[in-house]
Write a protein that holds these residues in place. Structure first.
Motif, short mmCIF file in Angstrom:
data_model
loop_
_atom_site.label_atom_id
_atom_site.label_comp_id
_atom_site.label_asym_id
_atom_site.label_seq_id
_atom_site.Cartn_x
_atom_site.Cartn_y
_atom_site.Cartn_z
N ASP A 160 0.59 -4.45 13.69
CA ASP A 160 1.92 -3.89 13.50
C ASP A 160 3.00 -4.56 14.35
O ASP A 160 4.15 -4.18 14.29
CB ASP A 160 1.88 -2.39 13.83
N THR A 161 2.66 -5.51 15.14
CA THR A 161 3.63 -6.06 16.08
C THR A 161 4.34 -7.27 15.51
O THR A 161 3.82 -8.38 15.51
CB THR A 161 2.92 -6.42 17.40
N SER B 18 -4.97 -1.69 13.85
CA SER B 18 -3.72 -1.55 13.09
C SER B 18 -2.51 -1.76 13.99
O SER B 18 -1.53 -2.37 13.58
CB SER B 18 -3.67 -0.17 12.43
N ALA B 19 -2.58 -1.29 15.23
CA ALA B 19 -1.47 -1.47 16.18
C ALA B 19 -1.25 -2.95 16.47
O ALA B 19 -0.11 -3.40 16.59
CB ALA B 19 -1.74 -0.70 17.46
N SER C 12 3.29 -3.45 5.35
CA SER C 12 3.47 -2.02 5.15
C SER C 12 2.36 -1.29 5.90
O SER C 12 1.33 -1.88 6.27
CB SER C 12 3.41 -1.67 3.66
N GLN C 13 2.56 -0.01 6.11
CA GLN C 13 1.53 0.78 6.77
C GLN C 13 0.23 0.76 5.98
O GLN C 13 -0.85 0.64 6.55
CB GLN C 13 1.99 2.22 6.97
N ALA C 14 0.32 0.81 4.67
CA ALA C 14 -0.89 0.78 3.83
C ALA C 14 -1.63 -0.54 3.99
O ALA C 14 -2.86 -0.55 4.08
CB ALA C 14 -0.51 1.00 2.36
N HIS C 15 -0.90 -1.66 4.06
CA HIS C 15 -1.55 -2.96 4.27
C HIS C 15 -2.16 -3.06 5.66
O HIS C 15 -3.25 -3.64 5.83
CB HIS C 15 -0.56 -4.11 4.04
N ARG C 16 -1.47 -2.54 6.67
CA ARG C 16 -2.04 -2.56 8.03
C ARG C 16 -3.32 -1.76 8.09
O ARG C 16 -4.31 -2.19 8.67
CB ARG C 16 -1.02 -2.02 9.05
N GLU C 17 -3.32 -0.57 7.49
CA GLU C 17 -4.51 0.27 7.50
C GLU C 17 -5.66 -0.38 6.73
O GLU C 17 -6.80 -0.38 7.20
CB GLU C 17 -4.19 1.65 6.95
N TRP D 217 1.71 -11.74 15.85
CA TRP D 217 0.84 -10.61 15.48
C TRP D 217 -0.55 -11.11 15.15
O TRP D 217 -1.54 -10.43 15.45
CB TRP D 217 1.45 -9.81 14.32
N ALA E 136 -7.06 2.46 14.32
CA ALA E 136 -5.68 2.56 14.82
C ALA E 136 -5.38 1.46 15.84
O ALA E 136 -4.27 0.91 15.87
CB ALA E 136 -5.45 3.94 15.44
#
Length: 192
Positions: free
Chosen positions: A121-122, A117-118, A127-132, A74, A114
């Motif tokens: 995400d791989t 973030s994608a 978490s989604q919050a950390h990715r954002e 990632w 986004a």
């Protein structure tokens, strides 16, 4: 030639690439297209709306090619994505300034965030919050570092340096180190 959004964006980007964003006025764009300035406002209600469209055009290769990012981890995929955005900005004079101004458009800002973030995400446990948060931090770093690099290059050219020698040789190294630091921080197993 029929006046279209695409022809206006193309002419505007040509002017910005040749003369810089400061000299890309609605009047100059209209003159290059052979129309009255008011004709542009039928397609774009303001110069800011036109800048947002130009920013979208600069970022299109990143947004359109997001699914083709490769890498074993990632972190590698995210570095590739960040490098691609930096390259797209550097491909245009004042590219970082244009896209920075265009980020007032929520759609472009959301699409770029986004996309980054994608890549984050791989295959990781973020978490989604950390990715954002990571995507937003990386976007701001990319914009700021590239804007600085283009400003230094423009200053060197204004001082009489050869354009081929005016770019900062450490720009890519500094950029990659900054991205690596953000990614290292994201990979740290702790809550914020």
């Amino acid at each position: 030639m029929q006046l279209t959004r695409e022809s206006i964006i193309t002419a505007s980007l040509d002017i910005a690439d040749t003369y810089g964003l400061a000299d890309m006025t609605m009047r100059r764009v209209a003159r290059q297209l052979g129309v009255a300035p008011g004709a542009l406002y039928w397609h774009f209600p303001s110069k800011q709306a036109l800048i947002a469209a130009i920013g979208q055009a600069i970022c299109a290769p990143i947004l359109d090619g997001a699914a083709t990012v490769t890498g074993d981890t990632w972190m590698e995929r995210t570095i590739v994505m960040c490098d691609r955005l930096r390259t797209a900005l550097l491909d245009h004079r004042d590219g970082a300034e244009i896209v920075s101004a265009a980020l007032s458009d929520a759609d472009l800002r959301s699409a770029l965030t986004a996309t980054i973030s994608a890549a984050l995400d791989t295959g990781n446990a973020l978490s989604q919050a950390h990715r954002e948060a990571g995507a937003t931090t990386l976007l701001h770093f990319i914009m700021g570092e590239t804007l600085h690099e283009q400003s230094v290059t423009a200053l060197r050219i204004a001082e009489g340096s050869d354009p081929a020698e005016a770019s900062t040789p450490t720009g890519e190294t500094t950029f990659r180190q900054g991205v690596a630091l953000v990614l290292k921080g994201l990979g740290a197993p702790r809550d914020i």
